[in-house]
Design a protein around this motif. Structure first.
Motif, PDB file in Angstrom:
ATOM      1  N   LEU A 116     -12.518  -0.313   6.958  1.00 61.06           N
ATOM      2  CA  LEU A 116     -11.343   0.369   6.421  1.00 61.06           C
ATOM      3  C   LEU A 116     -10.287  -0.649   6.009  1.00 61.06           C
ATOM      4  CD1 LEU A 116     -11.000   3.321   8.966  1.00 61.06           C
ATOM      5  CD2 LEU A 116     -11.590   3.516   6.534  1.00 61.06           C
ATOM      6  N   TYR A 117     -10.146  -1.697   6.813  1.00 62.23           N
ATOM      7  CA  TYR A 117      -9.183  -2.759   6.495  1.00 62.23           C
ATOM      8  C   TYR A 117      -9.582  -3.480   5.206  1.00 62.23           C
ATOM      9  CZ  TYR A 117      -6.856  -7.307   6.762  1.00 62.23           C
ATOM     10  OH  TYR A 117      -6.141  -8.432   6.465  1.00 62.23           O
ATOM     11  N   LEU A 121      -4.747   0.667  -0.787  1.00 60.65           N
ATOM     12  CA  LEU A 121      -4.543   1.996  -0.221  1.00 60.65           C
ATOM     13  C   LEU A 121      -4.630   1.859   1.294  1.00 60.65           C
ATOM     14  CD1 LEU A 121      -4.217   4.977  -1.223  1.00 60.65           C
ATOM     15  CD2 LEU A 121      -6.682   5.216  -0.949  1.00 60.65           C
ATOM     16  N   SER A 122      -3.688   2.451   2.016  1.00 56.77           N
ATOM     17  CA  SER A 122      -3.642   2.272   3.467  1.00 56.77           C
ATOM     18  C   SER A 122      -4.930   2.738   4.126  1.00 56.77           C
ATOM     19  CB  SER A 122      -2.451   3.038   4.050  1.00 56.77           C
ATOM     20  OG  SER A 122      -2.698   4.433   4.014  1.00 56.77           O
ATOM     21  N   MET A 123      -5.171   2.233   5.326  1.00 57.17           N
ATOM     22  CA  MET A 123      -6.366   2.614   6.069  1.00 57.17           C
ATOM     23  C   MET A 123      -6.356   4.113   6.386  1.00 57.17           C
ATOM     24  SD  MET A 123      -6.333  -0.737   8.547  1.00 57.17           S
ATOM     25  CE  MET A 123      -7.733  -0.304   9.572  1.00 57.17           C
ATOM     26  N   LYS A 137      -8.849  -1.323   2.290  1.00 56.60           N
ATOM     27  CA  LYS A 137      -7.402  -1.329   2.037  1.00 56.60           C
ATOM     28  C   LYS A 137      -7.003  -2.550   1.220  1.00 56.60           C
ATOM     29  CE  LYS A 137      -3.054  -2.071   4.565  1.00 56.60           C
ATOM     30  NZ  LYS A 137      -2.391  -2.037   5.900  1.00 56.60           N
ATOM     31  N   GLN A 138      -7.515  -3.711   1.601  1.00 54.78           N
ATOM     32  CA  GLN A 138      -7.163  -4.938   0.891  1.00 54.78           C
ATOM     33  C   GLN A 138      -7.721  -4.954  -0.524  1.00 54.78           C
ATOM     34  OE1 GLN A 138      -4.988  -7.164   2.053  1.00 54.78           O
ATOM     35  NE2 GLN A 138      -4.789  -5.862   3.856  1.00 54.78           N
ATOM     36  N   ASP A 167       0.829  -1.209   0.000  1.00 55.22           N
ATOM     37  CA  ASP A 167       0.000   0.000   0.000  1.00 55.22           C
ATOM     38  C   ASP A 167       0.865   1.261   0.000  1.00 55.22           C
ATOM     39  OD1 ASP A 167       0.347  -1.247   2.737  1.00 55.22           O
ATOM     40  OD2 ASP A 167      -0.332   0.732   3.378  1.00 55.22           O
ATOM     41  N   ARG A 168       2.002   1.208   0.695  1.00 50.35           N
ATOM     42  CA  ARG A 168       2.889   2.374   0.686  1.00 50.35           C
ATOM     43  C   ARG A 168       3.558   2.519  -0.683  1.00 50.35           C
ATOM     44  NH1 ARG A 168       8.183   3.597   4.532  1.00 50.35           N
ATOM     45  NH2 ARG A 168       8.790   5.523   3.487  1.00 50.35           N
ATOM     46  N   TYR A 199      -0.679  -5.381   3.058  1.00 50.24           N
ATOM     47  CA  TYR A 199      -0.993  -5.501   1.632  1.00 50.24           C
ATOM     48  C   TYR A 199       0.276  -5.966   0.907  1.00 50.24           C
ATOM     49  CZ  TYR A 199      -3.117  -4.452  -2.877  1.00 50.24           C
ATOM     50  OH  TYR A 199      -3.641  -4.558  -4.143  1.00 50.24           O
ATOM     51  N   GLU A 237      -0.210  -0.639  10.633  1.00 48.63           N
ATOM     52  CA  GLU A 237      -1.659  -0.822  10.664  1.00 48.63           C
ATOM     53  C   GLU A 237      -2.017  -2.268  11.021  1.00 48.63           C
ATOM     54  OE1 GLU A 237      -3.047   2.697   7.584  1.00 48.63           O
ATOM     55  OE2 GLU A 237      -3.193   0.606   6.919  1.00 48.63           O
ATOM     56  N   CYS A 280      -7.321   5.944   3.359  1.00 47.06           N
ATOM     57  CA  CYS A 280      -8.763   5.814   3.134  1.00 47.06           C
ATOM     58  C   CYS A 280      -9.539   6.800   4.001  1.00 47.06           C
ATOM     59  CB  CYS A 280      -9.218   4.381   3.422  1.00 47.06           C
ATOM     60  SG  CYS A 280      -8.687   3.160   2.194  1.00 47.06           S
TER      61      CYS A 280
END
Length: 355
Positions: free
Chosen positions: A253-254, A262-264, A257-258, A194-195, A303, A298, A267
């Motif tokens: 949110l998790y 995109l990170s929580m 992300k999956q 995600d980063r 991810y 997180e 989001c």
């Protein structure tokens, strides 16, 4: 040329002249002479240096030379100059291999990057950035669904993506440059996916937004907005979360992300930018993440990290078409000929990315 390559390889390895000299069986002064092109090593010393530096002998005599232009590093303040030198050397090495591979093809099957066209040339509000991200997705025929591999997408649009595994690369926040007019984006292979994806989209934002922002807009903030909008379009965001929410569950949110990569935290920012949640709700969520120590790590499964496969694919394609010899293919992939033979016959793990 030999001296410059030796210095670059030594910088990438993190070895001092004295340390390399011990491994090569010569004096530190002799290493200095090699790097200043005042002397050339014999075959035995060259072999020892190659092994110590983790490169093939051919590396020192590679004909392709590149110069990175318009380089913009985004790094943390605690990244040392020595670590940055190692990262830079790794970037140059990988870019050189790309350029050498491209030069061997009669017609390289990767298009040159074409700057996207937008109806609004001057962006005066951050909402305009949102529209640019939507427009680019339309031009690249992405629809509104999540992008499976952002690296693959960018490479096939003519943007060279470099994934560096150099030491301390986790403290490195990205880099953008150009080589022979081709855009280059560099990320760390030591980050979670995600980063990586946010950084790639952020750097893409710099590429398409540069010189288009009004003076009242901060480019870094605009690129953050672009990255979120490009990875998670507004229509998808509202479909998943709703048009207006009083609170958001950590679990949803998790899951988002999956799905989107995109990170929580990103989001949460995205939901606030789109007016799905209020600034007060966003602040409450930030306080929860801070209290739970989730800002740095997180919760839940990370991810998956992305990797580049196009280079390896083109090497084997060139081999199949008779453009490359086995020896040249192994050299470009940075592996021994015996390892290449095993890889080619699927007797060893796939070469998913070059070293």
């Amino acid at each position: 040329m030999f001296g410059e390559r030796l210095f670059r390889a030594r910088a990438a390895s993190g070895l001092s002249m004295k340390e390399l000299a011990l491994l090569a069986g010569v004096s530190a002064n002799m290493i200095k002479k090699y790097e200043h092109n005042e002397s050339m090593p014999g075959s035995a010393v060259l072999l020892k240096m190659s092994r110590a530096l983790g490169v093939r002998n051919e590396y020192f005599f590679r004909p392709t030379t590149v110069e990175l232009k318009e380089v913009e590093y985004r790094k943390r303040s605690n990244l040392s100059k020595k670590a940055l030198t190692r990262i830079h050397a790794d970037i140059i090495n990988q870019v050189e291999r790309w350029m050498e591979l491209a030069a061997l093809w009669p017609c390289f099957p990767v298009p040159a990057f074409s700057a996207p066209l937008f109806s609004t040339q001057r962006l005066t509000h951050y909402d305009d950035v949102e529209k640019v991200a939507e427009c680019l997705r339309q031009q690249w025929c992405l629809g509104s669904q999540p992008i499976a591999s952002l690296i693959d997408l960018l490479e096939r649009q003519g943007i060279l993506v470099i994934v560096t595994q150099a030491d301390h690369a986790e403290k490195f926040d990205g880099c953008q440059a150009k080589v022979n007019g081709m855009p280059v984006i560099v990320i760390s292979g030591k980050w979670p996916g995600d980063r990586q994806r946010f950084t790639l989209a952020h750097e893409l934002g710099h590429l398409v937004l540069h010189h288009r922002l009004a003076d009242n807009l901060d480019e870094e903030k605009a690129c953050h907005r672009f990255a979120g909008a490009f990875l998670l379009p507004a229509s998808t965001m509202r479909q998943r979360l709703g048009a207006r929410r009083h609170a958001l569950e950590v679990r949803e949110l998790y899951l988002l992300k999956q799905e989107a990569g995109l990170s929580m935290m990103a989001c949460i920012y995205r939901a606030a930018d789109l007016g799905i949640i209020s600034d007060q709700t966003r602040q409450k969520l930030f306080m929860l993440f801070s209290a739970s120590h989730w800002r740095t790590l997180e919760p839940g499964e990370a991810y998956p990290a992305e990797s580049t496969t196009l280079f390896s694919q083109l090497v084997f394609r060139g081999l199949g078409e008779g453009i490359l010899s086995e020896s040249k293919a192994a050299e470009l992939l940075g592996i021994s000929l015996s390892q290449f033979h095993r890889t080619r016959k699927l007797e060893s793990p796939d070469v998913d990315s070059y070293q």
